[in-house]
Design a protein around this motif. Structure first.
Motif, short mmCIF file in Angstrom:
data_model
loop_
_atom_site.label_atom_id
_atom_site.label_comp_id
_atom_site.label_asym_id
_atom_site.label_seq_id
_atom_site.Cartn_x
_atom_site.Cartn_y
_atom_site.Cartn_z
N GLY A 112 92.66 -85.32 26.20
CA GLY A 112 92.13 -84.52 25.10
C GLY A 112 93.27 -83.94 24.28
N ALA A 113 93.68 -84.66 23.25
CA ALA A 113 94.81 -84.21 22.43
C ALA A 113 94.46 -84.15 20.95
CB ALA A 113 96.01 -85.14 22.63
N SER A 114 93.21 -84.40 20.61
CA SER A 114 92.78 -84.47 19.22
C SER A 114 93.01 -83.17 18.48
CB SER A 114 91.29 -84.83 19.18
OG SER A 114 90.79 -84.83 17.87
N ARG A 115 93.70 -83.26 17.36
CA ARG A 115 93.94 -82.14 16.43
C ARG A 115 94.64 -80.94 17.08
NH1 ARG A 115 88.45 -81.60 12.67
NH2 ARG A 115 88.19 -83.82 12.19
N LYS A 116 95.30 -81.14 18.21
CA LYS A 116 95.90 -80.02 18.93
C LYS A 116 97.05 -79.41 18.13
CE LYS A 116 93.49 -79.65 22.75
NZ LYS A 116 93.87 -80.05 24.10
N ARG A 117 97.36 -78.17 18.47
CA ARG A 117 98.38 -77.39 17.75
C ARG A 117 99.73 -78.10 17.72
NH1 ARG A 117 99.34 -71.39 19.85
NH2 ARG A 117 97.19 -71.24 19.12
N MET A 118 100.06 -78.85 18.78
CA MET A 118 101.34 -79.53 18.83
C MET A 118 101.50 -80.52 17.68
SD MET A 118 101.03 -82.40 21.84
CE MET A 118 102.44 -83.23 21.11
N VAL A 162 87.79 -86.69 21.36
CA VAL A 162 88.30 -86.63 19.99
C VAL A 162 87.27 -86.00 19.04
CG1 VAL A 162 89.66 -88.72 20.41
CG2 VAL A 162 87.45 -88.91 19.26
N HIS A 163 87.81 -85.52 17.92
CA HIS A 163 86.96 -85.06 16.82
C HIS A 163 86.59 -86.21 15.88
CE1 HIS A 163 89.23 -81.44 18.07
NE2 HIS A 163 88.17 -80.75 17.66
#
Length: 374
Positions: A305-311, A345-346
């Motif tokens: 789960g890395a979608s649109r993450k702050r990083m 993901v979004h």
């Protein structure tokens, strides 16, 4: 000081035939590892590291002390474990290719789309239908934001938010997961038609969660978050102190896997998520992402789960969440290249398209023998 062993895949090939079979299939996926590191750690220090291929693994494990050799052999078997499909009502989610999980937040304050679908049933229904029709294997419904600083939600309000959305998704014939930390919400969600429990606290938030999840028979997703299991979502991001983030997360997820098994949750129903963005700095997130294949040695299906993450924003001039599609697709491909089974993901349409192209390339590689010596 006790020692621990880790089997970390380092390099991959398009197919085993390219290296005369000297490669190992990761977790029943379409990804094959060529070189692997056999790593022994004592406390925070790596005391030995040997790089081998499949052909040399048995000899490398035989050089370890008896206890480590047994653990290494178990990880070697787990790394190659072929996972059965997730059964979600009448829908069967096969795990032999990456599957896309679409995010449906019915919250006022989620970092990406907070408020957009909570108070507008028509917009929520349209979004669910769009993701379902675009090829989302699962729709993940959440009624509480777990971003840093998010407000605490009473479970009664959370139930009021998620149940109508779940009923809409289930009526479409979609497989549905409930993103919650609370057993009362889990119970209401499953009664409304959800099939999977997705808990960012890895069933730590409430002492009743493990027993309820086991009794329900539903598949569970256990995510790494370093903070204590207390009420405020902010706590999930605290206490993120690591000696080596990938190995520390591995050990943590191993403990939660074993706790779930001890509670009676069957192995085939446990999915693990390394928790990108939860209680980790930018450098730690990058190190974790670069070590994604390591987690196959836990023997469970894996979710990214890395979608649109702050990083993504931190690496691209702090762009807003809705402007992080390119970075999200890059990380989704990283997950596919690492053999991950589920991508949360979004942007479902774009990610499914990327997955389909990726799948075509993998299919071609597995069937193309041109140029090989006969």
């Amino acid at each position: 000081m006790s020692q621990t062993v880790y089997l970390q895949p380092l390099t991959t090939v398009n197919g085993p035939q390219a290296v005369e079979g000297d490669a190992v299939r990761l977790g029943g996926s379409m990804v094959y590892a060529r070189e692997l590191a056999v790593i022994v750690r004592s406390g925070s220090a790596v005391v030995s590291r040997q790089v081998v291929t499949r052909a040399g693994m048995d000899a490398a494990l035989a050089e370890l002390s008896p206890g480590l050799a047994d653990e290494g052999a178990a990880q070697w078997a787990d790394l190659q474990r072929v996972h059965p499909p997730l059964q979600c009502g009448e829908r069967t989610i096969r795990l032999d290719q990456p599957q896309v999980m679409g995010i449906l937040n019915v919250t006022p304050d989620s970092f990406s789309d907070g408020g957009q679908f909570m108070d507008d049933p028509a917009a929520m229904r349209a979004q669910a239908a769009t993701m379902h029709e675009a090829g989302a294997a699962i729709l993940d419904v959440g009624g509480e934001s777990t971003r840093p600083g998010a407000a605490t939600v009473w479970e009664g309000d959370e139930i009021k938010r998620v149940v109508p959305a779940i009923e809409v998704c289930a009526a479409m014939g979609a497989a549905v997961s409930i993103d919650t930390r609370r057993p009362a919400v889990m119970e209401a969600a499953l009664a409304a038609g959800a099939h999977v429990i997705n808990d960012v606290s890895a069933l730590r938030h409430d002492p009743r969660s493990l027993a309820y999840a086991a009794a329900s028979g539903a598949p569970v997703i256990l995510m790494h978050a370093p903070g204590a299991s207390v009420e405020a979502a902010e706590e999930l991001h605290r206490d993120g102190s690591y000696t080596a983030v990938a190995f520390d997360v591995f050990d943590w997820l191993k403990e939660r896997r074993d706790a779930a098994l001890a509670a009676g949750i069957v192995r085939e129903s446990i999915v693990l998520d390394p928790g990108v963005g939860f209680g980790k700095t930018l450098a730690e997130n990058l190190a974790l992402l670069n070590a994604l294949p390591l987690f196959h040695a836990l023997g469970q299906p894996l979710l990214l789960g890395a979608s649109r993450k702050r990083m993504i924003g931190a690496l691209s001039n702090e762009v807003a969440a809705h402007q992080r599609l390119g970075g999200s697709l890059t990380l989704a491909q990283l997950g596919m290249d690492a053999g991950y089974h589920l991508l949360r993901v979004h942007d479902v349409f774009e990610t499914v398209q990327a997955r389909n192209v990726w799948r075509g390339l993998r299919d071609a590689a597995l069937t193309d023998f041109a140029g090989l010596v006969s």
